[in-house]
Design a protein around this motif. Structure first.
Motif, mmCIF file in Angstrom:
data_model
loop_
_atom_site.group_PDB
_atom_site.id
_atom_site.type_symbol
_atom_site.label_atom_id
_atom_site.label_comp_id
_atom_site.label_asym_id
_atom_site.label_seq_id
_atom_site.Cartn_x
_atom_site.Cartn_y
_atom_site.Cartn_z
ATOM 1 N N MET A 42 0.858 -1.170 0.000
ATOM 2 C CA MET A 42 0.000 0.000 0.000
ATOM 3 C C MET A 42 0.900 1.228 0.000
ATOM 4 S SD MET A 42 -3.329 0.575 0.249
ATOM 5 C CE MET A 42 -4.003 -0.927 0.951
ATOM 6 N N GLY A 43 0.716 2.109 -0.979
ATOM 7 C CA GLY A 43 1.574 3.290 -1.009
ATOM 8 C C GLY A 43 1.203 4.205 -2.150
ATOM 9 N N ARG A 44 2.204 4.940 -2.584
ATOM 10 C CA ARG A 44 1.970 5.961 -3.593
ATOM 11 C C ARG A 44 2.729 5.577 -4.863
ATOM 12 N NH1 ARG A 44 -0.361 10.765 -2.981
ATOM 13 N NH2 ARG A 44 -0.420 10.629 -0.731
ATOM 14 N N VAL A 45 2.092 5.763 -5.995
ATOM 15 C CA VAL A 45 2.724 5.448 -7.282
ATOM 16 C C VAL A 45 3.810 6.480 -7.558
ATOM 17 C CG1 VAL A 45 2.319 5.248 -9.779
ATOM 18 C CG2 VAL A 45 0.577 4.451 -8.149
ATOM 19 N N LYS A 65 2.962 -5.511 -12.386
ATOM 20 C CA LYS A 65 2.096 -5.320 -13.552
ATOM 21 C C LYS A 65 0.878 -4.501 -13.152
ATOM 22 C CE LYS A 65 2.737 -9.557 -16.228
ATOM 23 N NZ LYS A 65 2.106 -10.829 -16.637
ATOM 24 N N GLU A 66 0.440 -3.674 -14.049
ATOM 25 C CA GLU A 66 -0.743 -2.841 -13.807
ATOM 26 C C GLU A 66 -1.938 -3.659 -13.300
ATOM 27 O OE1 GLU A 66 -1.960 -0.921 -17.384
ATOM 28 O OE2 GLU A 66 -3.358 0.440 -16.363
ATOM 29 N N ASP A 67 -2.148 -4.835 -13.908
ATOM 30 C CA ASP A 67 -3.336 -5.640 -13.561
ATOM 31 C C ASP A 67 -3.318 -6.142 -12.122
ATOM 32 O OD1 ASP A 67 -4.299 -5.321 -16.084
ATOM 33 O OD2 ASP A 67 -3.670 -7.307 -16.800
ATOM 34 N N PHE A 68 -2.138 -6.197 -11.514
ATOM 35 C CA PHE A 68 -2.051 -6.700 -10.144
ATOM 36 C C PHE A 68 -1.905 -5.574 -9.117
ATOM 37 C CE2 PHE A 68 -1.677 -10.449 -12.572
ATOM 38 C CZ PHE A 68 -2.207 -11.449 -11.774
ATOM 39 N N ALA A 69 -1.996 -4.338 -9.579
ATOM 40 C CA ALA A 69 -2.018 -3.194 -8.657
ATOM 41 C C ALA A 69 -3.476 -2.756 -8.514
ATOM 42 C CB ALA A 69 -1.172 -2.061 -9.218
ATOM 43 N N LEU A 70 -3.831 -2.361 -7.324
ATOM 44 C CA LEU A 70 -5.232 -2.019 -7.047
ATOM 45 C C LEU A 70 -5.339 -0.541 -6.706
ATOM 46 C CD1 LEU A 70 -5.617 -5.142 -4.791
ATOM 47 C CD2 LEU A 70 -6.694 -4.869 -7.035
ATOM 48 N N ARG A 71 -6.305 0.128 -7.285
ATOM 49 C CA ARG A 71 -6.516 1.542 -6.978
ATOM 50 C C ARG A 71 -7.115 1.682 -5.587
ATOM 51 N NH1 ARG A 71 -6.270 5.278 -10.717
ATOM 52 N NH2 ARG A 71 -7.794 6.533 -9.598
ATOM 53 N N ILE A 72 -6.552 2.590 -4.816
ATOM 54 C CA ILE A 72 -7.049 2.827 -3.456
ATOM 55 C C ILE A 72 -7.650 4.235 -3.447
ATOM 56 C CG2 ILE A 72 -6.415 2.933 -1.006
ATOM 57 C CD1 ILE A 72 -5.959 0.139 -2.279
ATOM 58 N N PRO A 73 -8.892 4.366 -2.959
ATOM 59 C CA PRO A 73 -9.534 5.684 -2.976
ATOM 60 C C PRO A 73 -8.678 6.710 -2.214
ATOM 61 C CG PRO A 73 -11.107 3.970 -2.371
ATOM 62 C CD PRO A 73 -9.757 3.332 -2.373
ATOM 63 N N PRO A 74 -8.605 7.932 -2.703
ATOM 64 C CA PRO A 74 -7.658 8.921 -2.134
ATOM 65 C C PRO A 74 -7.934 9.264 -0.668
ATOM 66 C CG PRO A 74 -9.103 9.928 -3.806
ATOM 67 C CD PRO A 74 -9.334 8.460 -3.871
ATOM 68 N N GLY A 75 -9.184 9.207 -0.234
ATOM 69 C CA GLY A 75 -9.473 9.708 1.115
ATOM 70 C C GLY A 75 -9.337 8.715 2.245
ATOM 71 N N VAL A 76 -8.970 7.472 1.969
ATOM 72 C CA VAL A 76 -8.990 6.473 3.054
ATOM 73 C C VAL A 76 -7.680 6.448 3.833
ATOM 74 C CG1 VAL A 76 -10.594 5.058 1.696
ATOM 75 C CG2 VAL A 76 -8.142 4.506 1.679
ATOM 76 N N ASP A 77 -7.769 5.843 5.013
ATOM 77 C CA ASP A 77 -6.601 5.674 5.871
ATOM 78 C C ASP A 77 -5.774 4.506 5.332
ATOM 79 O OD1 ASP A 77 -5.061 5.945 8.369
ATOM 80 O OD2 ASP A 77 -5.966 4.009 8.878
ATOM 81 N N LEU A 78 -4.598 4.793 4.777
ATOM 82 C CA LEU A 78 -3.845 3.727 4.097
ATOM 83 C C LEU A 78 -3.502 2.532 4.991
ATOM 84 C CD1 LEU A 78 -1.281 5.364 1.604
ATOM 85 C CD2 LEU A 78 -3.537 4.381 1.134
ATOM 86 N N PRO A 79 -2.966 2.748 6.203
ATOM 87 C CA PRO A 79 -2.632 1.563 7.010
ATOM 88 C C PRO A 79 -3.875 0.726 7.343
ATOM 89 C CG PRO A 79 -1.634 3.541 7.935
ATOM 90 C CD PRO A 79 -2.543 4.000 6.844
ATOM 91 N N GLY A 80 -5.011 1.371 7.550
ATOM 92 C CA GLY A 80 -6.235 0.635 7.850
ATOM 93 C C GLY A 80 -6.747 -0.138 6.653
ATOM 94 N N PHE A 81 -6.363 0.306 5.452
ATOM 95 C CA PHE A 81 -6.805 -0.369 4.235
ATOM 96 C C PHE A 81 -5.843 -1.494 3.817
ATOM 97 C CE2 PHE A 81 -10.274 1.015 1.205
ATOM 98 C CZ PHE A 81 -11.140 1.364 2.235
ATOM 99 N N ALA A 82 -4.592 -1.401 4.254
ATOM 100 C CA ALA A 82 -3.607 -2.411 3.828
ATOM 101 C C ALA A 82 -4.076 -3.844 4.125
ATOM 102 C CB ALA A 82 -2.257 -2.126 4.469
ATOM 103 N N PRO A 83 -4.593 -4.121 5.314
ATOM 104 C CA PRO A 83 -5.002 -5.517 5.593
ATOM 105 C C PRO A 83 -6.186 -5.991 4.749
ATOM 106 C CG PRO A 83 -4.571 -4.337 7.639
ATOM 107 C CD PRO A 83 -4.610 -3.308 6.544
ATOM 108 N N GLY A 107 -17.193 2.445 5.056
ATOM 109 C CA GLY A 107 -16.313 3.003 6.095
ATOM 110 C C GLY A 107 -15.636 1.941 6.945
ATOM 111 N N ILE A 108 -15.300 0.823 6.320
ATOM 112 C CA ILE A 108 -14.664 -0.282 7.055
ATOM 113 C C ILE A 108 -13.145 -0.228 6.859
ATOM 114 C CG2 ILE A 108 -14.348 -2.795 7.081
ATOM 115 C CD1 ILE A 108 -17.290 -2.993 6.156
ATOM 116 N N ALA A 109 -12.420 -0.447 7.937
ATOM 117 C CA ALA A 109 -10.970 -0.616 7.835
ATOM 118 C C ALA A 109 -10.555 -1.573 8.932
ATOM 119 C CB ALA A 109 -10.258 0.725 7.994
ATOM 120 N N ALA A 110 -9.338 -2.101 8.832
ATOM 121 C CA ALA A 110 -8.827 -2.962 9.893
ATOM 122 C C ALA A 110 -8.610 -2.151 11.167
ATOM 123 C CB ALA A 110 -7.504 -3.591 9.457
ATOM 124 N N THR A 111 -8.701 -2.821 12.285
ATOM 125 C CA THR A 111 -8.276 -2.252 13.563
ATOM 126 C C THR A 111 -6.806 -2.651 13.699
ATOM 127 O OG1 THR A 111 -10.487 -2.469 14.460
ATOM 128 C CG2 THR A 111 -8.665 -2.348 16.060
#
Lengths: 282, 282
Positions: B1-4, B73-91, B246-250
């Motif tokens: 999870m990060g920035r392109v 590869k592009e096909d194996f990278a997933l777009r992450i919405p800009p406003g979410v909490d990245l660490p909470g989305f990683a899991p 609005g779900i993310a990992a704890t």
């Protein structure tokens, strides 16, 4: 399996002299969602099985087919076509329905690859029934002597499990499998043979199921399912199906005093393939 | 999870500066029937997983997320919405997709009873995702301290497995269950809680699956199924679903030098509920 010697006043489907069979169950509540869905074998209030089951009507336990006569509710007696060989049809109500039910419930189609693990009383019925459905049947056995019989029963191929090259060749090739082995056997060996998302139905091992591995099952999203005999409607269906296709068990008719010797042959893998007890000679 | 930080000339779905995630796999053949069916995790020619997998492009093995940068590869990278909490989305790309996939594949419906066995990294995501689907979620844990958390995550009920009365009350009541316990656990105890014909999906135990009993599984025709992460389309779906609800990992954010201590806490059942490693602080 026998001849009707008397019927109650309200019985409509049997007359004295008809052939009738009673399978592995003699009663169920008739009212729960499973009974209403023709799954009396899974009655939520407890199926009364034919052998050693608490008898809700008479008290005590049921004694099953080890009897000269049986009194049973009309709904749990099955009509047997007049022209069939009764001893060859008797195992349809146990080994036959047990293997027919997963084939039927999981809708095995002509041309699909169907694996049978263990070819004894249950397995040889599975082979005959699935072959009559038009499936490509493959047997996995531990008895070299059964390989030729498997061909005669309608299999496309038969292998020893110990044949590692054959097991590797069969990997991810089956649409459905049933395990009829009556004890724990190495399940993952056979789960690996299923195509993705497909199911191995265990109808043999009653107690522990061993050898399944989480990661390997995850690689192909395979399932391992339970199953037990079949419902009354399904039992009628297997009788009709067998009569139509000329299928019967391969059996040896014995008298009650031969039961212990027959039991020993079962344990020693010498049964070919089902013993049927002639209770008229008791 | 990060920035392109850079894209190839033919990449169309990402631009420099976008948030992107890479899940548990980085490549697959793209041509087999499973890849074509959005099941790259079950690629018949062998998925390249993100960690410790033979790398068909560069040789050697893959090193996964324990890196400051990843080329994929592009096909194996997933777009992450800009406003979410990245660490909470990683899991979501591991624990999230692993538990979402069976919920999705087996079509869990609002109001259905969904059991979660084990509430750790995977289990707590299963709870949040299934609760957002409108299911009635019930947790079975060995940690008394997790019972209150389960309620906060959206469960209707939570029990210790050792609570025999609760286990008896829950018998034959579930439409779907997932086991997230990472080692063999007493499967029949949970198979007994399924309604007839329903399935327990194991996503936790990677090696032996223990305790399943043939006769008991037959009484209810239950199934035990394997599952492993999910495909790319399903991974996109879980990201969208989580963002929408609005779900993310704890989680607890740690630095690489804290990995060993975190590992120990996982083993001691002290993790609450997922560790996320901040590789910018490596």
């Amino acid at each position: 399996m026998g001849r009707v010697v008397g019927v109650g006043a309200e019985v409509v489907t049997f007359r004295e002299g008809d052939h009738a069979g009673v399978g592995c169950m003699v009663d169920s509540c008739g009212e729960c969602e499973n009974c209403l869905a023709d799954r009396e074998q899974n009655c939520l209030n407890g199926t009364t099985f034919t052998y050693n089951s608490p008898d809700k009507v008479s008290g005590g336990v049921t004694y099953g087919g080890y009897s000269k006569r049986i009194v049973v509710k009309e709904d749990f007696a099955l009509r047997i076509p007049p022209g069939v060989d009764l001893p060859g049809f008797a195992p349809l109500l146990c080994a036959g329905i047990t293997t027919f039910s997963p084939i039927n419930h999981r809708d095995l189609k002509p041309g699909e690859r169907f694996g049978v693990i263990g070819m004894g009383g249950l397995g040889h019925m599975a082979v005959k029934l699935a072959a009559a459905k038009g499936a490509e049947v493959v047997v996995f056995t531990t008895s070299e002597g059964k390989i030729a019989d498997a061909g005669a029963f309608g299999t496309a191929e038969a292998y020893l499990w110990s044949d590692e090259a054959a097991m590797a060749r069969n990997r991810a090739s089956f649409d459905l499998m049933v395990s009829t082995v009556p004890v724990a056997c190495p399940m993952q060996l056979f789960l690996n043979l299923l195509k993705l998302d497909k199911t191995l139905v265990n109808v043999g091992a009653l107690f522990p199921i061993e050898g399944a591995q989480g990661m390997l099952m995850g690689f192909g999203r395979q399932s391992l399912a339970g199953s037990m005999i079949g419902g009354i409607a399904e039992s009628r269906a297997v009788i009709d199906f067998a009569a139509h296709h000329g299928i019967a068990a391969t059996y040896e008719l014995i008298t009650p005093d031969q039961i212990s010797a027959a039991c020993e042959k079962v344990v020693n893998k010498e049964a070919r393939y089902r013993y049927v007890i002639d209770m008229t000679r008791a």
